[in-house]
Design an enzyme around this catalytic site. Structure first.
Site, short mmCIF file in Angstrom:
data_model
loop_
_atom_site.label_atom_id
_atom_site.label_comp_id
_atom_site.label_asym_id
_atom_site.label_seq_id
_atom_site.Cartn_x
_atom_site.Cartn_y
_atom_site.Cartn_z
N VAL A 65 0.92 -1.22 0.07
CA VAL A 65 0.06 -0.01 0.04
C VAL A 65 0.88 1.36 -0.06
CG1 VAL A 65 -1.80 1.23 1.30
CG2 VAL A 65 -1.72 -1.28 1.32
N CYS A 66 0.42 2.08 -0.85
CA CYS A 66 1.07 3.33 -0.65
C CYS A 66 0.20 4.54 -0.91
CB CYS A 66 2.14 3.63 -2.16
SG CYS A 66 1.19 3.78 -3.37
N TYR A 67 0.33 6.00 -1.21
CA TYR A 67 -0.77 6.94 -1.08
C TYR A 67 -1.76 6.66 -2.23
CZ TYR A 67 2.86 9.61 1.49
OH TYR A 67 3.85 9.88 2.45
N GLY A 69 -1.38 4.35 -4.92
CA GLY A 69 -1.23 3.10 -5.70
C GLY A 69 -0.21 3.31 -7.19
N TYR A 94 -3.97 3.77 -0.13
CA TYR A 94 -4.42 4.35 1.09
C TYR A 94 -5.77 5.31 1.05
CZ TYR A 94 -5.43 5.27 5.96
OH TYR A 94 -6.31 5.28 7.09
#
Length: 102
Positions: A65-67, A69, A94
């Protein structure tokens, strides 16, 4: 050689509901992670990645998971190269998870 897969928010919800074996790593910065993250996720950083790889179960599904995708795709590719078999990048990151759980 395998490659990572894309995962939607709904697919992640079903995956975590159906099994406790899903590993979730969040590659956002520590302050942002501490402000909010997916339950049971680990904040994966340059400082702890070697230990995570040493301790993790390479056979269990791993969701990155990042900010939004985007960065998670590169990280997911890297983790495949490190020997993980079943790696996913969370589409929308996220931000999408937070919007779905607002």
């Amino acid at each position: 050689m395998s490659t990572f897969k894309h995962l939607s928010i709904n697919e992640l919800i079903h995956m975590t509901t159906d099994s406790n074996d899903v590993q979730i790593v969040d590659i956002r910065d520590g302050a942002t992670f501490n402000a909010g993250h997916i339950e049971n996720s680990i904040n994966l950083t340059n400082e702890n990645i070697a230990q995570f790889i040493a301790d993790a179960d390479m056979d269990k599904p791993l969701v990155v998971v990042c900010y939004h995708g985007i960065s998670s795709q590169g990280a997911a590719g890297y983790l495949i190269e490190q020997g993980f078999d079943d790696v996913y990048s969370l589409d929308g990151g996220y931000a999408a998870w937070g919007a779905a759980h607002a």
